[in-house]
Design a protein around this motif. Structure first.
Motif, PDB file in Angstrom:
ATOM      1  N   ILE A   1      95.566  40.611   3.341  1.00  0.00           N
ATOM      2  CA  ILE A   1      94.311  41.222   2.889  1.00  0.00           C
ATOM      3  C   ILE A   1      94.594  42.593   2.282  1.00  0.00           C
ATOM      4  O   ILE A   1      95.477  43.325   2.750  1.00  0.00           O
ATOM      5  N   ASP A   2      93.832  42.957   1.255  1.00  0.00           N
ATOM      6  CA  ASP A   2      93.941  44.266   0.624  1.00  0.00           C
ATOM      7  C   ASP A   2      93.795  45.357   1.684  1.00  0.00           C
ATOM      8  O   ASP A   2      92.824  45.394   2.440  1.00  0.00           O
ATOM      9  N   GLU A   3      94.770  46.272   1.743  1.00  0.00           N
ATOM     10  CA  GLU A   3      94.759  47.323   2.768  1.00  0.00           C
ATOM     11  C   GLU A   3      93.564  48.261   2.639  1.00  0.00           C
ATOM     12  O   GLU A   3      93.139  48.875   3.627  1.00  0.00           O
ATOM     13  N   ASN A   4      93.008  48.395   1.436  1.00  0.00           N
ATOM     14  CA  ASN A   4      91.814  49.221   1.270  1.00  0.00           C
ATOM     15  C   ASN A   4      90.629  48.639   2.035  1.00  0.00           C
ATOM     16  O   ASN A   4      89.808  49.377   2.594  1.00  0.00           O
ATOM     17  N   LYS A   5      90.533  47.312   2.065  1.00  0.00           N
ATOM     18  CA  LYS A   5      89.466  46.666   2.825  1.00  0.00           C
ATOM     19  C   LYS A   5      89.653  46.910   4.317  1.00  0.00           C
ATOM     20  O   LYS A   5      88.684  47.160   5.041  1.00  0.00           O
TER      21      LYS A   5
END
Length: 251
Positions: A50-54
């Motif tokens: 998963i995108d680390e920003n999320k």
């Protein structure tokens, strides 16, 4: 140990038997999917894709929610004033403080794929069995999150040590009670030093019912928020450190 350190240590060690201290990873995965549309997760390895920003946004939302809930508890404990506010209210604050740390550590541990063990094949569906298997890692997550030195997760080390066993056994492997107690006392010592002065000040503030509640709620809001952000930052670093190993293991 001081009186506060002894109480905190006792609460940490008895967390499995205290109400409201447990969060199953599937509950956190549902939160992630509902709020960030990451799909139906059923294993910690999946969060590493998963995108680390999320993930960062999700931990921020977790901290904000616990800040608000803890501040509400602070106002309720501070409002009565008088003797009850100084004694029973202070005890309530302390238990709620440790409970919020436990809940945040679990939810952030799930969000960053640190618990359950991302190298294991299965996640225990039963909440009690799951919690018993990861309680030592939760205490370590709290310690890491608070910046307590000399503590580290042993996910890869544990996996290698149990390499001859089925992967599912990794998740059920338990660190000795001696180690759990040592880490718990380390965390308790850290928190005990931070809380003592503030708890005394809060006890005095409750002599004025309404104003006392406001001061108490404000302190709770700021204190749990600061520690929550520190925990999120440090656990994100642990996620980034482990990510190459987890992806290599499962790809």
């Amino acid at each position: 140990m001081s009186n506060y350190e002894d109480k905190i240590s006792s609460m940490i060690l008895r967390a499995g038997s205290l109400p409201g201290f447990k969060v199953h990873p599937y509950d956190t995965y549902n939160f992630l999917n509902k709020n960030y549309n990451v799909g139906n997760l059923d294993h910690p390895k999946e969060v590493y894709f998963i995108d680390e920003n999320k993930l960062k946004l999700a931990t921020g939302q977790i901290v904000a929610a616990h800040k608000l809930k803890f501040a509400t508890t602070g106002f309720a404990a501070g409002a009565p004033g008088g003797l009850w506010g100084v004694t029973a209210g202070t005890a309530l604050d302390l238990e709620e403080y440790v409970r919020r740390l436990f809940l945040m550590a679990q939810q952030m541990g799930h969000i960053y794929g640190l618990i359950p063990n991302p190298f294991a094949e299965e996640v225990d569906l039963d909440e009690e069995v799951y919690f018993e298997s990861v309680q030592d890692e939760i205490v370590k997550l709290i310690a890491l999150g608070l910046g307590v030195g000399g503590v580290s997760l042993t996910l890869t080390e544990t996996s290698k040590a149990l390499g001859v066993k089925k992967a599912r056994d990794i998740a059920r492997h338990k660190v000795s009670e001696e180690l759990t107690t040592r880490v718990a006392k380390k965390v308790a010592g850290f928190l005990g030093k931070k809380l003592t002065k503030n708890q005394i000040a809060k006890g005095v503030s409750r002599a004025v019912p309404v104003i006392g509640g406001g001061i108490n709620a404000g302190f709770n809001y700021v204190s749990i928020g600061g520690l929550g952000r520190k925990m999120a930052t440090n656990l994100e670093k642990e996620h980034i450190r482990l990510k190459p190993q987890v992806l290599d293991h499962w790809q």
